[in-house]
Design an enzyme around this catalytic site. Sequence first.
Site, PDB file in Angstrom:
ATOM      1  N   HIS A  80       0.151 -11.538  18.547  1.00  0.00           N
ATOM      2  CA  HIS A  80       1.050 -11.555  19.709  1.00  0.00           C
ATOM      3  C   HIS A  80       0.425 -10.675  20.785  1.00  0.00           C
ATOM      4  CE1 HIS A  80       4.379 -11.264  22.331  1.00  0.00           C
ATOM      5  NE2 HIS A  80       4.785 -10.067  21.941  1.00  0.00           N
ATOM      6  N   ASN A 119       2.601 -10.246  28.575  1.00  0.00           N
ATOM      7  CA  ASN A 119       3.425 -10.589  27.419  1.00  0.00           C
ATOM      8  C   ASN A 119       4.296 -11.806  27.745  1.00  0.00           C
ATOM      9  OD1 ASN A 119       5.235 -10.724  25.310  1.00  0.00           O
ATOM     10  ND2 ASN A 119       5.590  -8.523  25.209  1.00  0.00           N
ATOM     11  N   CYS A 131       9.823 -12.582  20.740  1.00  0.00           N
ATOM     12  CA  CYS A 131       8.352 -12.703  20.681  1.00  0.00           C
ATOM     13  C   CYS A 131       7.852 -13.285  19.358  1.00  0.00           C
ATOM     14  CB  CYS A 131       7.701 -11.347  20.929  1.00  0.00           C
ATOM     15  SG  CYS A 131       8.131 -10.672  22.524  1.00  0.00           S
TER      16      CYS A 131
HETATM   17  O1  UT7 Z   1       6.649  -8.082  22.808  1.00  0.00           O
HETATM   18  C1  UT7 Z   1       7.621  -7.346  22.151  1.00  0.00           C
HETATM   19  C2  UT7 Z   1       7.115  -6.074  21.747  1.00  0.00           C
HETATM   20  N1  UT7 Z   1       6.898  -5.227  22.895  1.00  0.00           N
HETATM   21  C3  UT7 Z   1       5.997  -4.328  22.799  1.00  0.00           C
HETATM   22  O2  UT7 Z   1       5.325  -4.315  21.792  1.00  0.00           O
HETATM   23  C4  UT7 Z   1       5.865  -3.309  23.863  1.00  0.00           C
HETATM   24  C5  UT7 Z   1       5.708  -1.974  23.216  1.00  0.00           C
HETATM   25  N2  UT7 Z   1       5.545  -0.862  24.124  1.00  0.00           N
HETATM   26  C6  UT7 Z   1       4.461  -0.684  24.909  1.00  0.00           C
HETATM   27  O3  UT7 Z   1       3.617  -1.555  25.013  1.00  0.00           O
HETATM   28  C7  UT7 Z   1       4.299   0.645  25.609  1.00  0.00           C
HETATM   29  O4  UT7 Z   1       5.254   1.546  25.093  1.00  0.00           O
HETATM   30  C8  UT7 Z   1       4.441   0.568  27.138  1.00  0.00           C
HETATM   31  C9  UT7 Z   1       3.252  -0.135  27.742  1.00  0.00           C
HETATM   32  C10 UT7 Z   1       5.727  -0.147  27.512  1.00  0.00           C
HETATM   33  C11 UT7 Z   1       4.487   1.972  27.738  1.00  0.00           C
HETATM   34  O5  UT7 Z   1       3.348   2.722  27.339  1.00  0.00           O
HETATM   35  P1  UT7 Z   1       3.502   4.204  26.750  1.00  0.00           P
HETATM   36  O6  UT7 Z   1       2.154   4.726  26.545  1.00  0.00           O
HETATM   37  O7  UT7 Z   1       4.418   4.086  25.565  1.00  0.00           O
HETATM   38  O8  UT7 Z   1       4.186   4.960  27.944  1.00  0.00           O
HETATM   39  P2  UT7 Z   1       5.600   5.697  28.005  1.00  0.00           P
HETATM   40  O9  UT7 Z   1       6.715   4.718  27.996  1.00  0.00           O
HETATM   41  O10 UT7 Z   1       5.627   6.796  26.980  1.00  0.00           O
HETATM   42  O11 UT7 Z   1       5.522   6.345  29.432  1.00  0.00           O
HETATM   43  C12 UT7 Z   1       4.511   7.306  29.756  1.00  0.00           C
HETATM   44  C13 UT7 Z   1       4.640   7.637  31.219  1.00  0.00           C
HETATM   45  C14 UT7 Z   1       6.058   7.993  31.663  1.00  0.00           C
HETATM   46  O12 UT7 Z   1       5.965   9.036  32.610  1.00  0.00           O
HETATM   47  P3  UT7 Z   1       6.266  10.566  32.182  1.00  0.00           P
HETATM   48  O13 UT7 Z   1       7.669  10.551  31.653  1.00  0.00           O
HETATM   49  O14 UT7 Z   1       5.241  10.866  31.122  1.00  0.00           O
HETATM   50  O15 UT7 Z   1       6.095  11.300  33.449  1.00  0.00           O
HETATM   51  C15 UT7 Z   1       6.511   6.740  32.345  1.00  0.00           C
HETATM   52  O16 UT7 Z   1       7.478   6.979  33.336  1.00  0.00           O
HETATM   53  O17 UT7 Z   1       4.221   6.523  32.015  1.00  0.00           O
HETATM   54  C16 UT7 Z   1       5.231   6.241  32.994  1.00  0.00           C
HETATM   55  N3  UT7 Z   1       5.226   4.820  33.286  1.00  0.00           N
HETATM   56  C17 UT7 Z   1       4.442   4.293  34.232  1.00  0.00           C
HETATM   57  N4  UT7 Z   1       3.553   4.836  35.071  1.00  0.00           N
HETATM   58  C18 UT7 Z   1       2.905   3.995  35.912  1.00  0.00           C
HETATM   59  C19 UT7 Z   1       5.940   3.842  32.685  1.00  0.00           C
HETATM   60  N5  UT7 Z   1       5.614   2.644  33.232  1.00  0.00           N
HETATM   61  C20 UT7 Z   1       4.702   2.903  34.196  1.00  0.00           C
HETATM   62  C21 UT7 Z   1       3.986   2.095  35.097  1.00  0.00           C
HETATM   63  N6  UT7 Z   1       3.103   2.686  35.926  1.00  0.00           N
HETATM   64  N7  UT7 Z   1       4.140   0.751  35.137  1.00  0.00           N
END
Ligand code: UT7
Length: 318
Positions: free
Chosen positions: A245, A275, A112
């Site tokens: 980004h 992204n 990225c």
């Molecule tokens: O470009 C390179 C750099 N990349 C980034 O900067 C990405 C960085 N990361 C992020 O943007 C975020 O971490 C995400 C958008 C990927 C995820 O958001 P989050 O607030 O960190 O969520 P999480 O991974 O902590 O997951 C929270 C919950 C989980 O469920 P439980 O374990 O709390 O029951 C996940 O299973 O959300 C669930 N989850 C979803 N739910 C519905 C994960 N993906 C999804 C989804 N729809 N698509």
Amino acid sequence: MYSRIVATGSYLPDKILTNKDLESIVDTTDQWITERTGIKQRHLAADNQSTCDLAEQAVRNAFESADIDPQSIDLIIFATTTPDRVFPSTACLLQQRLDIHGCPAFDIQAVCTGFIYALDIADKYIKTGAAKRALVIGAETLSRIIDWSDRSTCVLFADGAGAVILEANEEQGILSTHIHADGSFSDLLTTNASITGVNNIGKVHIGMKGNEVFKKAVNTLGAIVDETLEANNMQKSDIDWLVPHQANIRIINATAKKLKMPIEQVVITVQNHGNTSAASVPLALDTAIRDGRIKRGETLLLEAFGGGFTWGSALIKY
Ligand code: UT7
């Protein structure tokens, strides 16, 4: 001598996949994707479209906007993590399409942060007099390496291309660039695509520990904002536009907050294309230049963070 942006261009493929569409593919909701990422839709390349095809459209778009002759280009740097082939480089494939012969053309792989790395290198070529007019591209077809059954990644990544043409000029342009990497985080955001080990053609996918990447991205981008301002002896209030980004609206908001910048001065396009890795910064830049928000003479802070980890920034007088 400075590198000045004389033209920009971008291209998004026609096919749009909305959050609603994704609801029927994986266990997700429009509400979750919107609240956690800011993404509403993304563009996907057609089956017969490659990264080079998207880049060619963006580059022709840039040439047209400033009526520049492709034959005057003396350097091509192509940032991508989804090249058409292992070799030749996508830069060489693009060079052939543009009927340019002889100038250096090469790919940069910094995921990225690729476009910022490419800008950094092009700027150094121009400052040393080794190039006079450089074409810098960021383009991706990330949809080809997405696991469409993994809701934690398939809602995030997508396809697109952006390009800038830089020209040697005595007027101020790129003021400074800052690039970094730390390979000890390589497993937090990676792909199993490999030419060594098992043959995994058709099973290639992105893997990410999203939450850990998120925290590191917020802290690291905050630090690079400080590094960039200090290097130029500038204050936060000297920045007219943040062009970040486009990975996640919450990461963008955190960087804007760090800069004490009203959200109206931040270019946000993540809602439209998700992204797009190396394409994301030039896509956002081109959007805000074409819609008239970014004007000549304004000061822009470009930044990115991605797999590697890699991160970087560019401070630009437009
Ligand atoms: O470009 C390179 C750099 N990349 C980034 O900067 C990405 C960085 N990361 C992020 O943007 C975020 O971490 C995400 C958008 C990927 C995820 O958001 P989050 O607030 O960190 O969520 P999480 O991974 O902590 O997951 C929270 C919950 C989980 O469920 P439980 O374990 O709390 O029951 C996940 O299973 O959300 C669930 N989850 C979803 N739910 C519905 C994960 N993906 C999804 C989804 N729809 N698509």
